[in-house]
Design an enzyme around this catalytic site. Structure first.
Site, PDB file in Angstrom:
ATOM      1  N   THR A 113       3.083  -2.738  -5.602  1.00 50.84           N
ATOM      2  CA  THR A 113       2.899  -2.232  -4.235  1.00 50.84           C
ATOM      3  C   THR A 113       3.914  -2.879  -3.294  1.00 50.84           C
ATOM      4  O   THR A 113       4.458  -2.232  -2.409  1.00 50.84           O
ATOM      5  CB  THR A 113       1.454  -2.510  -3.765  1.00 50.84           C
ATOM      6  OG1 THR A 113       0.569  -1.784  -4.627  1.00 50.84           O
ATOM      7  CG2 THR A 113       1.215  -2.102  -2.334  1.00 50.84           C
ATOM      8  N   ASP A 145      -3.286   6.436   2.523  1.00 50.77           N
ATOM      9  CA  ASP A 145      -4.040   5.369   1.850  1.00 50.77           C
ATOM     10  C   ASP A 145      -4.433   5.825   0.441  1.00 50.77           C
ATOM     11  O   ASP A 145      -4.664   7.008   0.212  1.00 50.77           O
ATOM     12  CB  ASP A 145      -5.316   5.062   2.658  1.00 50.77           C
ATOM     13  CG  ASP A 145      -5.763   3.619   2.487  1.00 50.77           C
ATOM     14  OD1 ASP A 145      -5.686   2.850   3.449  1.00 50.77           O
ATOM     15  OD2 ASP A 145      -6.187   3.254   1.364  1.00 50.77           O
ATOM     16  N   ASN A 146      -4.498   4.868  -0.478  1.00 50.92           N
ATOM     17  CA  ASN A 146      -4.987   5.211  -1.830  1.00 50.92           C
ATOM     18  C   ASN A 146      -6.467   4.835  -1.995  1.00 50.92           C
ATOM     19  O   ASN A 146      -7.017   4.980  -3.080  1.00 50.92           O
ATOM     20  CB  ASN A 146      -4.142   4.524  -2.914  1.00 50.92           C
ATOM     21  CG  ASN A 146      -4.363   3.019  -2.951  1.00 50.92           C
ATOM     22  OD1 ASN A 146      -5.036   2.456  -2.090  1.00 50.92           O
ATOM     23  ND2 ASN A 146      -3.798   2.358  -3.949  1.00 50.92           N
ATOM     24  N   TYR A 163      17.827  -3.792   3.087  1.00 49.60           N
ATOM     25  CA  TYR A 163      17.998  -2.406   3.574  1.00 49.60           C
ATOM     26  C   TYR A 163      18.607  -2.417   4.976  1.00 49.60           C
ATOM     27  O   TYR A 163      19.377  -1.529   5.334  1.00 49.60           O
ATOM     28  CB  TYR A 163      16.658  -1.655   3.584  1.00 49.60           C
ATOM     29  CG  TYR A 163      16.402  -0.889   2.309  1.00 49.60           C
ATOM     30  CD1 TYR A 163      16.033  -1.545   1.134  1.00 49.60           C
ATOM     31  CD2 TYR A 163      16.540   0.501   2.251  1.00 49.60           C
ATOM     32  CE1 TYR A 163      15.799  -0.840  -0.043  1.00 49.60           C
ATOM     33  CE2 TYR A 163      16.306   1.209   1.081  1.00 49.60           C
ATOM     34  CZ  TYR A 163      15.934   0.529  -0.058  1.00 49.60           C
ATOM     35  OH  TYR A 163      15.718   1.229  -1.210  1.00 49.60           O
ATOM     36  N   THR A 168      -8.899  -0.516  -1.282  1.00 52.74           N
ATOM     37  CA  THR A 168      -9.814  -1.374  -0.518  1.00 52.74           C
ATOM     38  C   THR A 168     -10.213  -0.733   0.813  1.00 52.74           C
ATOM     39  O   THR A 168     -11.092  -1.237   1.497  1.00 52.74           O
ATOM     40  CB  THR A 168      -9.182  -2.753  -0.229  1.00 52.74           C
ATOM     41  OG1 THR A 168      -7.893  -2.543   0.366  1.00 52.74           O
ATOM     42  CG2 THR A 168      -9.024  -3.563  -1.494  1.00 52.74           C
ATOM     43  N   TYR A 191       0.717 -11.866  -4.683  1.00 47.81           N
ATOM     44  CA  TYR A 191       0.643 -11.522  -3.265  1.00 47.81           C
ATOM     45  C   TYR A 191       1.719 -12.251  -2.459  1.00 47.81           C
ATOM     46  O   TYR A 191       2.516 -11.614  -1.778  1.00 47.81           O
ATOM     47  CB  TYR A 191      -0.744 -11.872  -2.737  1.00 47.81           C
ATOM     48  CG  TYR A 191      -0.982 -11.484  -1.290  1.00 47.81           C
ATOM     49  CD1 TYR A 191      -1.166 -10.151  -0.930  1.00 47.81           C
ATOM     50  CD2 TYR A 191      -1.035 -12.448  -0.292  1.00 47.81           C
ATOM     51  CE1 TYR A 191      -1.399  -9.790   0.400  1.00 47.81           C
ATOM     52  CE2 TYR A 191      -1.274 -12.104   1.030  1.00 47.81           C
ATOM     53  CZ  TYR A 191      -1.457 -10.780   1.378  1.00 47.81           C
ATOM     54  OH  TYR A 191      -1.696 -10.424   2.681  1.00 47.81           O
ATOM     55  N   ILE A 208       7.413   9.487  -1.317  1.00 42.87           N
ATOM     56  CA  ILE A 208       6.861  10.581  -0.497  1.00 42.87           C
ATOM     57  C   ILE A 208       7.881  10.907   0.598  1.00 42.87           C
ATOM     58  O   ILE A 208       8.609  10.020   1.056  1.00 42.87           O
ATOM     59  CB  ILE A 208       5.487  10.182   0.103  1.00 42.87           C
ATOM     60  CG1 ILE A 208       4.819  11.388   0.770  1.00 42.87           C
ATOM     61  CG2 ILE A 208       5.588   9.011   1.066  1.00 42.87           C
ATOM     62  CD1 ILE A 208       3.336  11.181   1.065  1.00 42.87           C
TER      63      ILE A 208
HETATM   64  P1  NAD Z   1      -7.269  -4.065   3.644  1.00 40.92           P
HETATM   65  O1  NAD Z   1      -7.427  -4.344   2.196  1.00 40.92           O
HETATM   66  O2  NAD Z   1      -8.489  -3.762   4.451  1.00 40.92           O
HETATM   67  O3  NAD Z   1      -6.241  -2.862   3.876  1.00 40.92           O
HETATM   68  C1  NAD Z   1      -5.212  -2.517   2.984  1.00 40.92           C
HETATM   69  C2  NAD Z   1      -5.186  -1.003   2.874  1.00 40.92           C
HETATM   70  O4  NAD Z   1      -4.109  -0.619   2.024  1.00 40.92           O
HETATM   71  C3  NAD Z   1      -6.461  -0.422   2.231  1.00 40.92           C
HETATM   72  O5  NAD Z   1      -6.910   0.684   2.978  1.00 40.92           O
HETATM   73  C4  NAD Z   1      -6.010  -0.030   0.827  1.00 40.92           C
HETATM   74  O6  NAD Z   1      -6.788   1.015   0.275  1.00 40.92           O
HETATM   75  C5  NAD Z   1      -4.561   0.350   1.069  1.00 40.92           C
HETATM   76  N1  NAD Z   1      -3.677   0.220  -0.105  1.00 40.92           N
HETATM   77  C6  NAD Z   1      -3.563  -0.841  -0.954  1.00 40.92           C
HETATM   78  N2  NAD Z   1      -2.629  -0.603  -1.879  1.00 40.92           N
HETATM   79  C7  NAD Z   1      -2.117   0.635  -1.605  1.00 40.92           C
HETATM   80  C8  NAD Z   1      -1.119   1.442  -2.218  1.00 40.92           C
HETATM   81  N3  NAD Z   1      -0.459   1.033  -3.296  1.00 40.92           N
HETATM   82  N4  NAD Z   1      -0.867   2.663  -1.676  1.00 40.92           N
HETATM   83  C9  NAD Z   1      -1.556   3.105  -0.593  1.00 40.92           C
HETATM   84  N5  NAD Z   1      -2.513   2.390   0.015  1.00 40.92           N
HETATM   85  C10 NAD Z   1      -2.791   1.170  -0.485  1.00 40.92           C
HETATM   86  O7  NAD Z   1      -6.489  -5.300   4.261  1.00 40.92           O
HETATM   87  P2  NAD Z   1      -6.099  -5.655   5.764  1.00 40.92           P
HETATM   88  O8  NAD Z   1      -6.712  -6.954   6.070  1.00 40.92           O
HETATM   89  O9  NAD Z   1      -6.339  -4.511   6.656  1.00 40.92           O
HETATM   90  O10 NAD Z   1      -4.524  -5.907   5.602  1.00 40.92           O
HETATM   91  C11 NAD Z   1      -3.559  -4.936   5.993  1.00 40.92           C
HETATM   92  C12 NAD Z   1      -2.159  -5.509   5.795  1.00 40.92           C
HETATM   93  O11 NAD Z   1      -1.994  -6.689   6.571  1.00 40.92           O
HETATM   94  C13 NAD Z   1      -1.848  -5.893   4.350  1.00 40.92           C
HETATM   95  O12 NAD Z   1      -0.516  -5.545   4.054  1.00 40.92           O
HETATM   96  C14 NAD Z   1      -2.013  -7.394   4.351  1.00 40.92           C
HETATM   97  O13 NAD Z   1      -1.209  -8.000   3.373  1.00 40.92           O
HETATM   98  C15 NAD Z   1      -1.574  -7.757   5.755  1.00 40.92           C
HETATM   99  N6  NAD Z   1      -2.180  -9.035   6.192  1.00 40.92           N
HETATM  100  C16 NAD Z   1      -3.507  -9.114   6.498  1.00 40.92           C
HETATM  101  C17 NAD Z   1      -4.054 -10.339   6.884  1.00 40.92           C
HETATM  102  C18 NAD Z   1      -5.494 -10.491   7.268  1.00 40.92           C
HETATM  103  O14 NAD Z   1      -5.918 -11.598   7.606  1.00 40.92           O
HETATM  104  N7  NAD Z   1      -6.301  -9.454   7.262  1.00 40.92           N
HETATM  105  C19 NAD Z   1      -3.229 -11.479   6.925  1.00 40.92           C
HETATM  106  C20 NAD Z   1      -1.894 -11.356   6.587  1.00 40.92           C
HETATM  107  C21 NAD Z   1      -1.368 -10.131   6.228  1.00 40.92           C
END
Ligand code: NAD
Ligand code: UDP
Length: 309
Positions: free
Chosen positions: A91, A32-33, A158, A36, A144, A62
Site C-alpha cells: 500500500t 476506499d477498500n 516524483y 479498516t 508501517y 486508477i
Molecule cells: P484508518 O485505518 O481509520 O483509515 C485508513 C483507511 O484507508 C481505511 O478506511 C481503510 O479501509 C483504507 N485503506 C487501507 N488500505 C487501503 C488500500 N490499499 N486501498 C484503499 N484504501 C485503503 O486510519 P486513520 O487513523 O484514519 O489514518 C489515516 C491515515 O493517516 C493513514 O495513512 C495513517 O497512516 C495516517 N496516520 C494516522 C495517525 C493516527 O493517529 N490516526 C497517525 C499518523 C498517521
C-alpha cells in the site's frame, strides 16, 4: 469548487476530512477498500450530491479527473497494519506510486499522510522535521514505519524527477469520534474498557509518552498544508501536550467515572518510549495551532463511544 480525491476516505481521519472538504464547497471522491474503514463513517455524506464513493484498492492503478489528492489509504493501528504486513508495504509503495502517477497525469497536487512513526523510537526530543529518525528496518513495525519512509522518498523523487506538486504531513497520534472500536489504539481501548468497567490494559510500565491531537485540529492542519503555496513540508502536525500512558488512563477513568482498575501487560516490541512533536514549523508556515484541549477532545470521543457500544 475543486474536484478532490480522498483515499482512505471511509476511515477515521478520512471521513472527517471528506466532511470538511464538502463543507468548504468542494466535490469529493472518497476512495476506499474498506479494510479498516466503514460505510457507517460516511453514511451521513451519501445524500450529498457532491460526494462520490468508489470501492477500490490503491495498489491497483486508477484514472480520475482531480485537482487535489489526499492520500490517506493505509491501515494506521499496529494490530491492523501488522495483520497483513506485506499488504501494508505494498500500500505504501505500489499504492503511493499509483497515486503519484495519477497526480503526474492530471497535474493534481498530492498530499501524503505520513506519520510520526518515521522518527521510530526517537533519540531526539521533541521531534523536529530535520531529525532523520531511529527506525528498526526489520521489526514488527517496519512494514508501517519503513513503508511510510519509502512513501516520503517516492513523493520527493516524483517531485524532483517529474515536478509533481507534493505536500507531506507527519501526523502525530490523533483521536476522536469514528476511531474503529476494534483497532487496538490506546485512546479507543482505554475509553471502551472504562465505559465497560473492564480492566484498563497498560502495556509496559505506562511511563512511555505520547501527544494526543483531536481530529478536528489535525484536519485543519492538513487542509492548510494542501492549500499553502510554496511549502511542501514535511511538516509535523499534532498537539504538543505530552502525557504518559498512565496519565491518559487516569484522565479517562476520571472523565468516565469508571470503576475500572489498571493492569499491566507486556510492552510490544519497538514501542517508542517518548513522542512529542516540535510544532515550530507548522506554526510558522501554516499558522497552525491546536485548539482542542485533551480533556475536551476525550469527552467528545467518550460520548461517541457511548453511542457505539
Ligand atoms: P484508518 O485505518 O481509520 O483509515 C485508513 C483507511 O484507508 C481505511 O478506511 C481503510 O479501509 C483504507 N485503506 C487501507 N488500505 C487501503 C488500500 N490499499 N486501498 C484503499 N484504501 C485503503 O486510519 P486513520 O487513523 O484514519 O489514518 C489515516 C491515515 O493517516 C493513514 O495513512 C495513517 O497512516 C495516517 N496516520 C494516522 C495517525 C493516527 O493517529 N490516526 C497517525 C499518523 C498517521
Ligand atoms: N497502549 C497501551 N494499552 C493499550 C493500547 C496501547 O498501553 O491498550 C500503549 C502502546 O503500547 C503505546 C501507546 O499506548 O505505548 C500508544 O499506542 P497506540 O497503538 O495508540 O499508538 P502508537 O504506538 O502507534 O503511537
Amino acid at each position: 469548487m475543486k474536484n478532490i480525491l480522498v483515499t482512505g476516505g471511509a476511515g477515521f481521519i478520512g471521513s472527517h476530512l471528506c466532511e470538511k472538504l464538502l463543507l468548504q464547497g468542494n466535490h469529493v471522491i472518497c476512495l476506499d477498500n474498506f479494510f479498516t474503514g466503514s460505510r457507517k463513517n460516511i453514511e451521513h455524506l451519501m445524500d450529498n450530491k457532491e460526494f462520490e464513493l468508489i470501492r477500490h484498492d490503491i495498489i491497483e492503478p486508477i484514472i480520475l479527473e482531480v485537482d487535489q489528492i489526499y492520500n490517506l489509504a493505509c491501515p494506521a493501528s499496529p494490530i491492523h497494519y501488522q495483520y497483513n504486513a506485506i499488504k501494508t508495504i505494498k500500500t505504501n509503495v505500489l499504492g503511493v506510486t499509483n497515486m503519484l502517477d495519477l497526480a503526474d497525469e492530471t497535474k493534481a497536487r498530492i498530499l501524503q499522510a505520513s506519520t510520526s512513526e518515521v522518527y521510530g523510537d526517537p533519540t531526539v526530543h521533541p521531534q523536529k522535521e530535520t531529525y532523520w529518525g531511529n527506525v528498526n528496518p526489520i521489526g514488527l513495525r517496519s512494514c508501517y514505519d519503513e513503508g511510510k519512509r519509502v512513501a516520503e522518498a517516492l513523493m520527493m523523487d516524483y517531485h524532483r524527477q517529474h515536478k509533481v506538486d507534493i505536500r507531506i504531513i507527519r501526523i502525530f497520534n490523533t483521536y476522536g469520534p469514528r476511531m474503529a472500536k476494534n483497532d487496538g489504539r490506546v485512546v479507543s481501548n482505554f475509553i471502551i474498557q472504562a465505559l465497560k468497567n473492564e480492566d484498563i490494559t497498560i502495556y509496559g510500565d505506562g511511563l512511555q509518552t505520547r501527544s494526543f491531537c483531536y481530529v478536528d485540529d489535525l484536519v485543519n492542519g492538513m487542509v492548510a498544508l494542501m492549500n499553502k503555496e510554496d511549502f511542501m513540508g514535511p511538516v509535523n502536525v499534532g498537539n504538543d501536550g505530552e502525557y504518559t500512558i498512565k496519565d491518559l488512563a487516569e484522565i479517562i477513568i476520571d472523565l468516565t467515572g469508571s470503576k475500572s482498575k489498571i493492569i499491566y501487560k507486556p510492552l510490544p516490541s519497538d514501542d517508542p518510549a517518548q513522542r512529542r512533536p516540535d510544532l515550530t514549523l507548522a506554526k510558522e508556515k501554516l499558522g497552525y495551532e491546536p485548539v482542542v484541549h485533551v480533556r475536551d477532545g476525550l469527552m467528545k470521543t467518550i460520548e461517541y463511544f457511548k453511542t457505539v457500544l
